[in-house]
Motif scaffolding. Sequence first.
Motif, PDB file in Angstrom:
ATOM      1  N   VAL A   1       0.865  -1.181   0.000  1.00  0.00           N
ATOM      2  CA  VAL A   1       0.000   0.000   0.000  1.00  0.00           C
ATOM      3  C   VAL A   1       0.902   1.231   0.000  1.00  0.00           C
ATOM      4  N   VAL A   2       0.597   2.187  -0.867  1.00  0.00           N
ATOM      5  CA  VAL A   2       1.368   3.436  -0.928  1.00  0.00           C
ATOM      6  C   VAL A   2       0.410   4.622  -0.885  1.00  0.00           C
ATOM      7  N   THR A   3       0.925   5.746  -0.398  1.00  0.00           N
ATOM      8  CA  THR A   3       0.114   6.955  -0.363  1.00  0.00           C
ATOM      9  C   THR A   3       0.090   7.580  -1.757  1.00  0.00           C
ATOM     10  N   THR A   4      -0.997   8.248  -2.058  1.00  0.00           N
ATOM     11  CA  THR A   4      -1.109   8.960  -3.341  1.00  0.00           C
ATOM     12  C   THR A   4      -0.800  10.434  -3.100  1.00  0.00           C
TER      13      THR A   4
ATOM     14  N   GLY B   1      -4.569  11.499   2.547  1.00  0.00           N
ATOM     15  CA  GLY B   1      -5.509  10.528   3.112  1.00  0.00           C
ATOM     16  C   GLY B   1      -5.967   9.462   2.145  1.00  0.00           C
ATOM     17  N   THR B   2      -5.413   9.426   0.948  1.00  0.00           N
ATOM     18  CA  THR B   2      -5.796   8.428  -0.049  1.00  0.00           C
ATOM     19  C   THR B   2      -4.607   7.520  -0.329  1.00  0.00           C
ATOM     20  N   TYR B   3      -4.882   6.255  -0.397  1.00  0.00           N
ATOM     21  CA  TYR B   3      -3.854   5.234  -0.605  1.00  0.00           C
ATOM     22  C   TYR B   3      -4.186   4.434  -1.861  1.00  0.00           C
ATOM     23  N   THR B   4      -3.207   3.701  -2.356  1.00  0.00           N
ATOM     24  CA  THR B   4      -3.443   2.836  -3.500  1.00  0.00           C
ATOM     25  C   THR B   4      -2.746   1.502  -3.283  1.00  0.00           C
ATOM     26  N   VAL B   5      -3.339   0.466  -3.826  1.00  0.00           N
ATOM     27  CA  VAL B   5      -2.763  -0.874  -3.800  1.00  0.00           C
ATOM     28  C   VAL B   5      -3.191  -1.566  -5.087  1.00  0.00           C
ATOM     29  N   ALA B   6      -2.328  -2.408  -5.608  1.00  0.00           N
ATOM     30  CA  ALA B   6      -2.638  -3.130  -6.839  1.00  0.00           C
ATOM     31  C   ALA B   6      -2.428  -4.621  -6.621  1.00  0.00           C
TER      32      ALA B   6
ATOM     33  N   ALA C   1      -5.475  -7.570 -13.623  1.00  0.00           N
ATOM     34  CA  ALA C   1      -5.036  -6.699 -12.543  1.00  0.00           C
ATOM     35  C   ALA C   1      -6.171  -5.823 -12.037  1.00  0.00           C
ATOM     36  N   SER C   2      -6.030  -5.414 -10.791  1.00  0.00           N
ATOM     37  CA  SER C   2      -6.951  -4.479 -10.163  1.00  0.00           C
ATOM     38  C   SER C   2      -6.122  -3.493  -9.361  1.00  0.00           C
ATOM     39  N   SER C   3      -6.353  -2.212  -9.573  1.00  0.00           N
ATOM     40  CA  SER C   3      -5.691  -1.161  -8.807  1.00  0.00           C
ATOM     41  C   SER C   3      -6.773  -0.388  -8.077  1.00  0.00           C
ATOM     42  N   VAL C   4      -6.647  -0.286  -6.762  1.00  0.00           N
ATOM     43  CA  VAL C   4      -7.685   0.312  -5.931  1.00  0.00           C
ATOM     44  C   VAL C   4      -7.137   1.536  -5.207  1.00  0.00           C
ATOM     45  N   ASN C   5      -7.840   2.655  -5.309  1.00  0.00           N
ATOM     46  CA  ASN C   5      -7.571   3.822  -4.471  1.00  0.00           C
ATOM     47  C   ASN C   5      -8.599   3.783  -3.352  1.00  0.00           C
ATOM     48  N   PHE C   6      -8.143   4.054  -2.122  1.00  0.00           N
ATOM     49  CA  PHE C   6      -9.046   3.968  -0.986  1.00  0.00           C
ATOM     50  C   PHE C   6      -8.637   4.952   0.089  1.00  0.00           C
ATOM     51  N   GLU C   7      -9.562   5.174   1.027  1.00  0.00           N
ATOM     52  CA  GLU C   7      -9.332   6.001   2.198  1.00  0.00           C
ATOM     53  C   GLU C   7      -9.667   5.161   3.425  1.00  0.00           C
ATOM     54  N   CYS C   8      -9.095   5.541   4.552  1.00  0.00           N
ATOM     55  CA  CYS C   8      -9.426   4.900   5.820  1.00  0.00           C
ATOM     56  C   CYS C   8     -10.280   5.877   6.627  1.00  0.00           C
ATOM     57  N   HIS C   9     -11.397   5.379   7.159  1.00  0.00           N
ATOM     58  CA  HIS C   9     -12.317   6.193   7.941  1.00  0.00           C
ATOM     59  C   HIS C   9     -12.566   5.526   9.283  1.00  0.00           C
ATOM     60  N   PRO C  10     -12.933   6.320  10.291  1.00  0.00           N
ATOM     61  CA  PRO C  10     -13.246   5.727  11.602  1.00  0.00           C
ATOM     62  C   PRO C  10     -14.414   4.746  11.493  1.00  0.00           C
ATOM     63  N   LYS C  11     -14.353   3.711  12.320  1.00  0.00           N
ATOM     64  CA  LYS C  11     -15.476   2.765  12.383  1.00  0.00           C
ATOM     65  C   LYS C  11     -16.593   3.381  13.221  1.00  0.00           C
ATOM     66  N   PHE C  12     -17.808   3.166  12.794  1.00  0.00           N
ATOM     67  CA  PHE C  12     -18.947   3.693  13.521  1.00  0.00           C
ATOM     68  C   PHE C  12     -19.644   2.594  14.258  1.00  0.00           C
TER      69      PHE C  12
END
Length: 106
Positions: free
Chosen positions: A34-37, A41-46, A95-106
């Motif tokens: 996982v790397v930061t973009t 607050g946005t990360y990417t993983v492939a 292949a799949s490349s995903v950009n994502f963010e981490c948010h607090p759990k509710f």
Amino acid sequence: MPQSGSLLSNRGRALIAAVVACASLVGCASTTDVVTTDKPGTYTVAASATGGKMAWARAHEHAIGEARDYCERRGMQSSVTTETVSGVAMMTAHASSVNFECHPKF
């Protein structure tokens, strides 16, 4: 009449051959770190996968799973913002490349 030792040996070889054959049909998958973009607050993983027409699904699952695990290790939950997929031909890398963010759990 065959000896029981050689009978088990033949069965063992047949079992190993069956496992190897099944593994070759399933293919393999790998995931990047996982790397930061450049967006805060946005990360990417492939992830990529080979072996069969459903390889894209394995690549997708690996990328989504890595994003989920990354956020969970931080006590948060993942939220996918974009996904890019490639590869359609059987027996080629999908292949799949995903950009994502981490948010607090509710």
